[in-house]
Design a protein around this motif. Sequence first.
Motif, short mmCIF file in Angstrom:
data_model
loop_
_atom_site.label_atom_id
_atom_site.label_comp_id
_atom_site.label_asym_id
_atom_site.label_seq_id
_atom_site.Cartn_x
_atom_site.Cartn_y
_atom_site.Cartn_z
N ARG A 12 3.22 7.44 -8.61
CA ARG A 12 2.55 8.53 -9.33
C ARG A 12 3.23 9.87 -9.04
O ARG A 12 3.36 10.71 -9.91
N TYR B 198 0.83 -1.20 0.00
CA TYR B 198 0.00 0.00 0.00
C TYR B 198 0.87 1.26 0.00
O TYR B 198 1.87 1.33 0.70
N GLY B 199 0.46 2.26 -0.78
CA GLY B 199 1.16 3.54 -0.79
C GLY B 199 2.20 3.65 -1.89
O GLY B 199 2.55 4.75 -2.30
N ALA C 253 1.97 2.74 -5.05
CA ALA C 253 1.40 3.26 -6.29
C ALA C 253 1.29 4.79 -6.22
O ALA C 253 1.54 5.49 -7.20
N ILE C 254 0.97 5.29 -5.04
CA ILE C 254 0.85 6.74 -4.85
C ILE C 254 2.24 7.38 -4.99
O ILE C 254 2.41 8.39 -5.66
#
Lengths: 244, 235
Positions: free
Chosen positions: B181, B174-175, B177-178
Amino acid sequence: MLNSITIFPGIDKDGAREPFERVILRPREIYAIVGNTGSGKSRFISDIEQIADSDTVTKRRVVVDGALDNGSIAFLGQSMRFVLDCTVEEFIRLHQRCYNGDERIAGCTARSVLEAANSIASERLYPGALLGSLSGGQSRALMIAGISVISNSRVVLIDEIENAGIDKSRALELLMSRDKLVMIVTHDPHTALIADKRIVIRNGAVKNVLDTTETERESYARLDAAYRLITNMQFKLRNGEELC
Amino acid sequence: MEQKVIIFCGAASAGKTGVISRLTNSIRQSGETAALCKIDCLKTGDASLYDKLGFPYTIALSEDVCPDHFLVSNLQELINWGAGLNARYLLIETAGLCHRCSPATKHTISVCVIDATASLSAPEKLGPMLLTADIVAITKIDLVSQAEREIIAYNIRQLNPGATVVCADCVSGYGIAILWREILVMPAYTADADDRLRHTMPAAVCSYCIGERRIGVKYQQGVVKKIFADGGGLC
Ligand SMILES: Nc1nc2c(ncn2[C@@H]2O[C@H](COP(=O)(O)OP(=O)(O)OP(=O)(O)O)[C@@H](O)[C@H]2O)c(=O)[nH]1
Ligand SMILES: Nc1ncnc2c1ncn2[C@@H]1O[C@H](COP(=O)(O)OP(=O)(O)OP(=O)(O)O)[C@@H](O)[C@H]1O
Ligand SMILES: [Mg+2]
Ligand SMILES: [Mg+2]
């Protein structure tokens, strides 16, 4: 205003697509998440908390329709410990500071958070105690109080409330209100039947979504009687009284 | 070819390798190429970790030279090395020892990795490393409560209001992908422009110790340790 949260299928632990088109969650509903140990219940609600975008192990996609109050989803994880190095009071103040400017908590004081925590923990929490020294139940109580009094989100995700040695009914009362969307992971039928719907998880995937039936509501009455009996005995047990 | 140079700094065991290893998946899934470099003082087991990531890597040991000075003394060569490998992304993991330094330069992307389970005062102790970061990645968020995570992120935003704060859990991914980006929208490395350190380094015995901020061998004097024996930089 939150309209709904939609979950699009990901994959189960074997990589097979989850057997549903979409699961739509709506405000003012309570959902119980059930399934075997290790089936992926905690992962499921984490996906929602993190508004997963095919970027977690499950590859689920979560779409929020509408606005989330203060941008957040309240999340009570399975963790029973704090790690920050400060006192209970400092912690409450630091947490409040994160929500500064939010008028909904303008009237909330450190004392009100502590009072809420003390109403569910069987052993009192003191403001000067070190956060890391709290017991599992006390930590849980403080986490619940923070969610209820400080973050006060319209979406509340709860991972297993019953095994914390706290007053479950009082804790749920603090966390849930009828205008919220509540999801609660549980192994306990009494807690599960508080919900309107049950989401069954198996092998990492949502297996099905069940509506609570009328017959089940009748079972709830029996479970509730049993729950009361057990909590009463528990109280006596903790007080060193005779269990009768 | 456009190249992005990303420097990961942060205290020991903060989760730098964890973040990098997750990020290499995102890079691969995007069909992009990467080269990896781990800066360390002493030989560690990190080679076996990097070996699994599926991209060319080098473990550079600074030995008795300050690892941050060592990195900046070799930055240009590393960038050339990455370019020679046709790597669009050069990911550099720093040793994370001295909190006085920040190896971030004007044209590199600086990611400061902070362990959510470390002390409340850990972020401010990081000094320039945190203050000059473009992105702050808070790792191990799976191990703290939501309230603690909010407090840590708030404190970091107070210290470096300009940085993007990303919460990550390297166990579930989690996190990342952010973070990916965020990296995608950061500018590429501009090789011809004069790259310079964002912050001076502490005093020691090489050109950078006396305040040099320019990158390149012609500015380097004194004790300068090189990664590549042949002068480096294929390109
Ligand atoms: N639970 C959890 N553990 C993590 C996370 N990220 C890293 N770890 C663990 O933390 C430890 C240190 O992580 P590394 O990624 O090796 O840290 P590092 O910053 O590269 O460490 P050095 O290079 O030795 O300075 C390892 O045991 C990781 O498995 C995370 O998000 N959650
Ligand atoms: N679809 C999936 N694909 C791969 N791994 C998964 C999937 N769903 C869950 N997992 C992994 O399975 C492990 C167990 O899941 P999780 O912790 O959610 O179980 P749980 O149902 O909450 O168990 P418990 O009742 O013991 O708390 C976790 O490591 C989780 O990341
Ligand atoms: Mg669980
Ligand atoms: Mg490392």
